[in-house]
Design a protein around this motif. Structure first.
Motif, mmCIF file in Angstrom:
data_model
loop_
_atom_site.group_PDB
_atom_site.id
_atom_site.type_symbol
_atom_site.label_atom_id
_atom_site.label_comp_id
_atom_site.label_asym_id
_atom_site.label_seq_id
_atom_site.Cartn_x
_atom_site.Cartn_y
_atom_site.Cartn_z
ATOM 1 N N CYS A 1 -8.261 -4.831 -5.091
ATOM 2 C CA CYS A 1 -8.507 -5.227 -6.505
ATOM 3 C C CYS A 1 -7.203 -4.940 -7.362
ATOM 4 O O CYS A 1 -7.412 -5.534 -8.641
ATOM 5 C CB CYS A 1 -9.564 -4.096 -7.180
ATOM 6 S SG CYS A 1 -8.783 -2.282 -7.148
ATOM 7 N N ARG A 2 -5.943 -4.885 -6.792
ATOM 8 C CA ARG A 2 -4.936 -5.022 -7.470
ATOM 9 C C ARG A 2 -4.723 -3.700 -8.694
ATOM 10 O O ARG A 2 -3.582 -3.869 -9.366
ATOM 11 C CB ARG A 2 -4.423 -6.446 -7.966
ATOM 12 C CG ARG A 2 -4.936 -7.248 -7.170
ATOM 13 C CD ARG A 2 -4.278 -7.219 -5.809
ATOM 14 N NE ARG A 2 -2.673 -6.998 -5.722
ATOM 15 C CZ ARG A 2 -1.876 -7.054 -4.693
ATOM 16 N NH1 ARG A 2 -2.639 -6.603 -3.470
ATOM 17 N NH2 ARG A 2 -1.035 -6.855 -4.569
ATOM 18 N N ASP A 3 -5.635 -2.598 -8.833
ATOM 19 C CA ASP A 3 -5.320 -1.629 -9.631
ATOM 20 C C ASP A 3 -4.060 -0.771 -9.302
ATOM 21 O O ASP A 3 -3.881 -0.688 -7.957
ATOM 22 C CB ASP A 3 -6.507 -0.762 -9.786
ATOM 23 C CG ASP A 3 -7.608 -1.480 -10.483
ATOM 24 O OD1 ASP A 3 -7.543 -2.262 -11.167
ATOM 25 O OD2 ASP A 3 -8.637 -0.776 -10.729
ATOM 26 N N ASN A 4 -3.488 -0.455 -10.293
ATOM 27 C CA ASN A 4 -2.330 0.612 -10.178
ATOM 28 C C ASN A 4 -2.764 1.857 -9.669
ATOM 29 O O ASN A 4 -3.531 2.402 -9.884
ATOM 30 C CB ASN A 4 -1.461 0.656 -11.201
ATOM 31 C CG ASN A 4 -0.165 1.353 -11.208
ATOM 32 O OD1 ASN A 4 0.021 2.234 -10.109
ATOM 33 N ND2 ASN A 4 1.000 1.080 -11.860
ATOM 34 N N LEU A 5 -2.108 2.271 -8.268
ATOM 35 C CA LEU A 5 -2.423 3.509 -7.555
ATOM 36 C C LEU A 5 -1.741 4.538 -7.810
ATOM 37 O O LEU A 5 -1.890 5.693 -7.631
ATOM 38 C CB LEU A 5 -2.392 3.157 -6.026
ATOM 39 C CG LEU A 5 -3.426 2.140 -5.596
ATOM 40 C CD1 LEU A 5 -3.030 2.053 -3.764
ATOM 41 C CD2 LEU A 5 -4.985 2.593 -5.798
ATOM 42 N N GLY B 1 -1.710 -0.389 7.432
ATOM 43 C CA GLY B 1 -0.733 -0.794 6.895
ATOM 44 C C GLY B 1 -1.100 -0.915 5.275
ATOM 45 O O GLY B 1 0.036 -1.347 4.651
ATOM 46 N N HIS B 2 -2.062 -1.002 4.816
ATOM 47 C CA HIS B 2 -2.651 -1.418 3.512
ATOM 48 C C HIS B 2 -2.856 -0.033 2.717
ATOM 49 O O HIS B 2 -3.442 1.079 3.036
ATOM 50 C CB HIS B 2 -3.659 -2.405 3.438
ATOM 51 C CG HIS B 2 -3.596 -3.694 4.197
ATOM 52 N ND1 HIS B 2 -2.354 -4.490 3.773
ATOM 53 C CD2 HIS B 2 -4.188 -4.323 5.449
ATOM 54 C CE1 HIS B 2 -2.387 -5.538 4.673
ATOM 55 N NE2 HIS B 2 -3.396 -5.500 5.352
ATOM 56 N N HIS B 3 -2.586 -0.032 1.424
ATOM 57 C CA HIS B 3 -3.195 0.818 0.461
ATOM 58 C C HIS B 3 -4.105 0.223 -0.432
ATOM 59 O O HIS B 3 -4.000 -0.750 -0.892
ATOM 60 C CB HIS B 3 -1.760 1.283 -0.363
ATOM 61 C CG HIS B 3 -0.420 1.746 0.206
ATOM 62 N ND1 HIS B 3 0.292 0.689 0.778
ATOM 63 C CD2 HIS B 3 -0.236 2.972 0.757
ATOM 64 C CE1 HIS B 3 1.364 1.291 1.519
ATOM 65 N NE2 HIS B 3 1.095 2.542 1.404
ATOM 66 N N LYS C 1 4.966 3.140 -6.802
ATOM 67 C CA LYS C 1 4.293 2.249 -7.520
ATOM 68 C C LYS C 1 3.804 1.160 -6.590
ATOM 69 O O LYS C 1 4.255 0.234 -6.143
ATOM 70 C CB LYS C 1 5.527 1.367 -8.552
ATOM 71 C CG LYS C 1 5.610 2.126 -9.722
ATOM 72 C CD LYS C 1 6.422 1.086 -10.759
ATOM 73 C CE LYS C 1 6.351 1.703 -12.216
ATOM 74 N NZ LYS C 1 7.050 0.655 -13.035
ATOM 75 N N PHE C 2 2.382 1.540 -6.270
ATOM 76 C CA PHE C 2 1.860 0.623 -5.224
ATOM 77 C C PHE C 2 0.384 0.066 -5.783
ATOM 78 O O PHE C 2 -0.336 0.846 -6.812
ATOM 79 C CB PHE C 2 1.389 1.068 -3.929
ATOM 80 C CG PHE C 2 2.359 1.322 -2.873
ATOM 81 C CD1 PHE C 2 2.759 -0.056 -2.288
ATOM 82 C CD2 PHE C 2 3.363 2.281 -2.917
ATOM 83 C CE1 PHE C 2 3.883 -0.115 -1.216
ATOM 84 C CE2 PHE C 2 4.372 2.227 -2.053
ATOM 85 C CZ PHE C 2 4.611 1.134 -1.156
ATOM 86 N N ASP C 3 -0.047 -1.111 -5.695
ATOM 87 C CA ASP C 3 -1.237 -1.586 -6.317
ATOM 88 C C ASP C 3 -2.370 -1.572 -4.978
ATOM 89 O O ASP C 3 -2.007 -1.769 -4.177
ATOM 90 C CB ASP C 3 -1.271 -3.201 -6.928
ATOM 91 C CG ASP C 3 -0.469 -3.323 -7.983
ATOM 92 O OD1 ASP C 3 -0.291 -2.048 -8.617
ATOM 93 O OD2 ASP C 3 0.160 -4.223 -8.458
#
Length: 210
Positions: free
Chosen positions: A26-30, A40-42, A20-22
């Motif tokens: 855009c903060r959408d669920n990935l 370091g970011h998704h 569960k990562f956003d």
């Protein structure tokens, strides 16, 4: 001039998110979706193209996470855009030469660096028969008499200004003749010492540039 191979892709990882990562942007669920991990970011693929992707120097479009990327000295290309500036041959998996901010294949680099024929102004490339006179070079078949246009090649000739004459044409054009009988004068004219020392060319076969 050194040949190069392109560097690998810049540091990012592409995968399908199992946790569960956003998206960092855009903060959408990935979860269950394809994502990119960089610095370091998704992030989702759309945000990667918008905020993280490098721009191709050839087509000026983002190089998406699903695209193969080529980079060399802080410049980036789609692998399909990484081509020789002259012949447009793909260089994604080939050695290349960087010259004057251009990317060239080895064959085109050799042609660009080749001397130009004084007669036809085309490059003299490996395998061409050529002749040289006082630092100027011609294809062997381009070195012709200025008068009769026959190929002089490596034969004797007489230079006169920017022109070159075969022995026959030089004698006919410049020898002094008797106005009565039209025969050549016995006394040697000014140009006569050249008769025993005509111009000569150096012949060679062009080879590949080192």
């Amino acid at each position: 001039m050194a040949s190069h191979r392109h560097s690998g892709p810049s540091s990012y990882k592409v995968g399908t998110m199992a946790e569960k990562f956003d998206c960092h942007y855009c903060r959408d669920n990935l979860q269950g979706k394809k994502y990119v991990q960089k610095d370091g970011h998704h992030c989702c693929l759309k945000c990667f193209d918008k905020f993280c992707a490098n721009t191709c120097v050839e087509c000026r479009k983002p190089i998406g996470a699903d695209s193969k990327e080529v980079h060399y000295k802080n410049r980036y290309w789609h692998d399909t855009c990484f081509r020789c500036a002259k012949c447009l041959r793909s260089l994604a998996n080939e050695t290349f030469v960087a010259k004057d901010n251009k990317i060239l294949c080895n064959k085109c680099t050799t042609r660009e660096d080749s001397p130009k024929c004084k007669g036809c102004f085309k490059p003299i490339v490996a395998g061409d028969q050529n002749v040289e006179y006082k630092g100027t070079v011609w294809h062997k078949d381009c070195f012709t008499c200025s008068n009769c246009k026959q190929v002089i090649g490596t034969g004797s000739f007489f230079p006169k200004g920017e022109d070159f004459y075969c022995v026959t044409c030089h004698e006919a054009k410049f020898a002094k003749h008797c106005v009565k009988c039209n025969k050549g004068l016995v006394k040697a004219p000014v140009w006569w010492p050249m008769k025993d020392n005509p111009g000569t060319t150096t012949a060679s076969t062009a080879k590949n540039a080192p």
